[in-house]
Design a protein around this motif. Sequence first.
Motif, PDB file in Angstrom:
ATOM      1  N   ILE A  30       0.855  -1.193   0.000  1.00 55.75           N
ATOM      2  CA  ILE A  30       0.000   0.000   0.000  1.00 55.75           C
ATOM      3  C   ILE A  30       0.888   1.239   0.000  1.00 55.75           C
ATOM      4  CG2 ILE A  30      -1.886   1.219   1.151  1.00 55.75           C
ATOM      5  CD1 ILE A  30      -2.710  -1.654   0.416  1.00 55.75           C
ATOM      6  N   HIS A  31       0.779   2.047  -1.040  1.00 51.16           N
ATOM      7  CA  HIS A  31       1.547   3.299  -1.115  1.00 51.16           C
ATOM      8  C   HIS A  31       0.712   4.428  -0.528  1.00 51.16           C
ATOM      9  CE1 HIS A  31       4.466   1.962  -4.568  1.00 51.16           C
ATOM     10  NE2 HIS A  31       4.440   1.123  -3.549  1.00 51.16           N
ATOM     11  N   ILE A  32       1.290   5.102   0.446  1.00 46.33           N
ATOM     12  CA  ILE A  32       0.615   6.220   1.118  1.00 46.33           C
ATOM     13  C   ILE A  32       1.341   7.510   0.719  1.00 46.33           C
ATOM     14  CG2 ILE A  32       0.019   7.234   3.368  1.00 46.33           C
ATOM     15  CD1 ILE A  32      -1.407   4.620   3.205  1.00 46.33           C
ATOM     16  N   PHE A  33       0.696   8.326  -0.089  1.00 39.96           N
ATOM     17  CA  PHE A  33       1.261   9.623  -0.484  1.00 39.96           C
ATOM     18  C   PHE A  33       0.220  10.704  -0.237  1.00 39.96           C
ATOM     19  CE2 PHE A  33       3.853   6.786  -3.265  1.00 39.96           C
ATOM     20  CZ  PHE A  33       5.086   7.105  -2.726  1.00 39.96           C
ATOM     21  N   LYS A  34       0.656  11.970  -0.224  1.00 33.82           N
ATOM     22  CA  LYS A  34      -0.282  13.072   0.024  1.00 33.82           C
ATOM     23  C   LYS A  34      -1.415  13.063  -0.990  1.00 33.82           C
ATOM     24  CE  LYS A  34       2.380  16.421   2.632  1.00 33.82           C
ATOM     25  NZ  LYS A  34       3.453  17.382   2.592  1.00 33.82           N
ATOM     26  N   ASP A  35      -1.096  12.772  -2.252  1.00 35.61           N
ATOM     27  CA  ASP A  35      -2.127  12.876  -3.290  1.00 35.61           C
ATOM     28  C   ASP A  35      -2.845  11.561  -3.569  1.00 35.61           C
ATOM     29  OD1 ASP A  35       0.141  11.725  -4.296  1.00 35.61           O
ATOM     30  OD2 ASP A  35       0.053  12.702  -6.254  1.00 35.61           O
ATOM     31  N   LYS A  36      -2.366  10.454  -2.975  1.00 36.58           N
ATOM     32  CA  LYS A  36      -3.067   9.182  -3.225  1.00 36.58           C
ATOM     33  C   LYS A  36      -2.667   8.116  -2.211  1.00 36.58           C
ATOM     34  CE  LYS A  36       0.408   7.611  -6.554  1.00 36.58           C
ATOM     35  NZ  LYS A  36       0.708   7.214  -7.936  1.00 36.58           N
ATOM     36  N   TRP A  37      -3.651   7.313  -1.827  1.00 37.09           N
ATOM     37  CA  TRP A  37      -3.405   6.086  -1.069  1.00 37.09           C
ATOM     38  C   TRP A  37      -3.849   4.958  -1.993  1.00 37.09           C
ATOM     39  CZ3 TRP A  37      -5.121   6.155   4.787  1.00 37.09           C
ATOM     40  CH2 TRP A  37      -4.557   7.270   5.433  1.00 37.09           C
ATOM     41  N   VAL A  38      -2.931   4.085  -2.390  1.00 38.94           N
ATOM     42  CA  VAL A  38      -3.285   3.060  -3.373  1.00 38.94           C
ATOM     43  C   VAL A  38      -2.664   1.707  -3.031  1.00 38.94           C
ATOM     44  CG1 VAL A  38      -3.648   4.595  -5.365  1.00 38.94           C
ATOM     45  CG2 VAL A  38      -1.325   3.804  -4.848  1.00 38.94           C
ATOM     46  N   PHE A  39      -3.382   0.646  -3.404  1.00 42.72           N
ATOM     47  CA  PHE A  39      -2.808  -0.704  -3.407  1.00 42.72           C
ATOM     48  C   PHE A  39      -2.124  -0.884  -4.758  1.00 42.72           C
ATOM     49  CE2 PHE A  39      -4.030  -5.030  -5.150  1.00 42.72           C
ATOM     50  CZ  PHE A  39      -2.890  -5.669  -4.698  1.00 42.72           C
ATOM     51  N   VAL A  40      -0.872  -1.360  -4.724  1.00 45.13           N
ATOM     52  CA  VAL A  40      -0.111  -1.582  -5.957  1.00 45.13           C
ATOM     53  C   VAL A  40       0.082  -3.087  -6.128  1.00 45.13           C
ATOM     54  CG1 VAL A  40       2.044  -1.073  -7.177  1.00 45.13           C
ATOM     55  CG2 VAL A  40       1.088   0.616  -5.602  1.00 45.13           C
ATOM     56  N   ASN A  41      -0.456  -3.646  -7.195  1.00 42.28           N
ATOM     57  CA  ASN A  41      -0.342  -5.095  -7.389  1.00 42.28           C
ATOM     58  C   ASN A  41       0.967  -5.462  -8.089  1.00 42.28           C
ATOM     59  OD1 ASN A  41      -0.698  -4.650 -10.132  1.00 42.28           O
ATOM     60  ND2 ASN A  41      -2.740  -5.562 -10.239  1.00 42.28           N
ATOM     61  N   ALA A  42       1.142  -6.749  -8.362  1.00 42.37           N
ATOM     62  CA  ALA A  42       2.396  -7.250  -8.945  1.00 42.37           C
ATOM     63  C   ALA A  42       2.676  -6.624 -10.318  1.00 42.37           C
ATOM     64  CB  ALA A  42       2.344  -8.768  -9.055  1.00 42.37           C
ATOM     65  N   GLU A  43       1.616  -6.236 -11.012  1.00 42.78           N
ATOM     66  CA  GLU A  43       1.798  -5.610 -12.342  1.00 42.78           C
ATOM     67  C   GLU A  43       1.943  -4.092 -12.237  1.00 42.78           C
ATOM     68  OE1 GLU A  43      -0.819  -8.087 -11.933  1.00 42.78           O
ATOM     69  OE2 GLU A  43       0.853  -9.395 -12.515  1.00 42.78           O
ATOM     70  N   ASN A  44       2.056  -3.605 -11.012  1.00 45.63           N
ATOM     71  CA  ASN A  44       2.157  -2.162 -10.744  1.00 45.63           C
ATOM     72  C   ASN A  44       0.901  -1.383 -11.125  1.00 45.63           C
ATOM     73  OD1 ASN A  44       4.612  -1.948  -9.399  1.00 45.63           O
ATOM     74  ND2 ASN A  44       5.762  -2.046 -11.317  1.00 45.63           N
ATOM     75  N   GLU A  45      -0.234  -2.071 -11.152  1.00 45.13           N
ATOM     76  CA  GLU A  45      -1.511  -1.360 -11.312  1.00 45.13           C
ATOM     77  C   GLU A  45      -1.910  -0.821  -9.942  1.00 45.13           C
ATOM     78  OE1 GLU A  45      -4.071  -3.819 -14.502  1.00 45.13           O
ATOM     79  OE2 GLU A  45      -3.425  -5.018 -12.794  1.00 45.13           O
TER      80      GLU A  45
ATOM     81  N   ASP B 132     -10.044   2.906   0.114  1.00 40.80           N
ATOM     82  CA  ASP B 132     -11.197   3.606   0.699  1.00 40.80           C
ATOM     83  C   ASP B 132     -10.817   3.964   2.133  1.00 40.80           C
ATOM     84  OD1 ASP B 132     -13.522   4.400   1.921  1.00 40.80           O
ATOM     85  OD2 ASP B 132     -14.760   2.828   1.039  1.00 40.80           O
ATOM     86  N   LYS B 133     -10.636   5.265   2.390  1.00 40.49           N
ATOM     87  CA  LYS B 133     -10.160   5.692   3.714  1.00 40.49           C
ATOM     88  C   LYS B 133     -11.217   5.530   4.803  1.00 40.49           C
ATOM     89  CE  LYS B 133      -6.848   9.066   1.918  1.00 40.49           C
ATOM     90  NZ  LYS B 133      -6.494  10.481   1.851  1.00 40.49           N
ATOM     91  N   ASN B 134     -12.485   5.293   4.416  1.00 43.34           N
ATOM     92  CA  ASN B 134     -13.527   5.115   5.433  1.00 43.34           C
ATOM     93  C   ASN B 134     -13.266   3.882   6.289  1.00 43.34           C
ATOM     94  OD1 ASN B 134     -15.361   7.335   4.824  1.00 43.34           O
ATOM     95  ND2 ASN B 134     -15.577   6.304   2.858  1.00 43.34           N
ATOM     96  N   ASP B 135     -12.756   2.831   5.664  1.00 41.68           N
ATOM     97  CA  ASP B 135     -12.489   1.613   6.441  1.00 41.68           C
ATOM     98  C   ASP B 135     -11.163   0.961   6.058  1.00 41.68           C
ATOM     99  OD1 ASP B 135     -13.135   0.732   3.939  1.00 41.68           O
ATOM    100  OD2 ASP B 135     -14.713  -0.673   4.564  1.00 41.68           O
TER     101      ASP B 135
END
Length: 327
Positions: A40-55, A60-63
């Motif tokens: 999980i990459h946590i940056f100011k402009d995005k929180w994202v799950f990065v899969n093996a293909e880098n997608e 969802d910050k609610n939960d």
Amino acid sequence: MKKNIAIIMGGYSSEYEISLKSGNVVYNALDKHKYNAYRIHIFKDKWVFVNAENEEFPIDKNDFSVLVNGTKITFDCVFNAIHGSPGEDGYMQAYLKLLNMPQTSCNMYQAALTFNKRDLLSTLKPYGIKTAESYYLNLGDAIDENAIVAKVGLPCFVKANKAGSSFGISKVYVKEDLKVAIENSFKEDNEIIIEQFLDGVEVSVGVISYKGETKVLPITEIISENDFFDYAAKYEGKSQEITPARISENYANKVKKEAQKIYEILSMTGFSRSEFIFKDDEPYLLEMNTVPGLTKESILPQQAAEADITMQDLFENAIEEALKNNN
């Protein structure tokens, strides 16, 4: 049932690149038969799950969940590999606590306290923990060079109070250079700490929660090729780190006892790494890191290896301790 583990990495500080490295080391070390690991990459402009293909898939910050191809994934535990803000200063800890989600580092209060050097040193002083003489400045304060030199002497260190990883730090030899050093530190933080230079052996002591006990790891001696243990020394190989440290048994016992005492005074959990310098045969505390580097070159994994703890065991123990502590 395999547990879903979110490994958070990145962060908002100058240290995000090191954090991404640490996070990937953790990801690669975990046993995939035991855990489903998610980067999980946590940056100011995005929180994202990065899969093996880098997608990338948004969190969802609610939960703190993620939708991947129509399937909602939630996590059993968060492995915190963020150095600096928001992983080492209490923000992620507080957020995850509100969600009642176990995480591997210390609690919110301990993270915020240890990230603020002056508050940490003030808290520990009544317990007899020795620290260097220091002088504090907030952005906008009048700068009285004579008063600074009178309090801490020369040479001295000018540091950002709340930045991790040796950014915004300078060693000052003459009074005339103080102003530039202070301006440099204010680029990283609105509070700075100016400290007396302690001339002695520098050591780093890892303390972790291991199998339900507080465990002090073998000590590392730090010899910087640079003038002090700065970013280049820490991360660009410009220092020698010798584990176990070449210090007497007396010194080793003193500093181990001190590191464990600090860990217990603060009711710490998870990993910690404290830096000390010996002066007049006594260890003086410089600072404490609660999300230390976890790359192969990093000090805490070197210490764990010396204690016959593998990277896999080090990280999986942190997850199991976090799950146990949350029940």
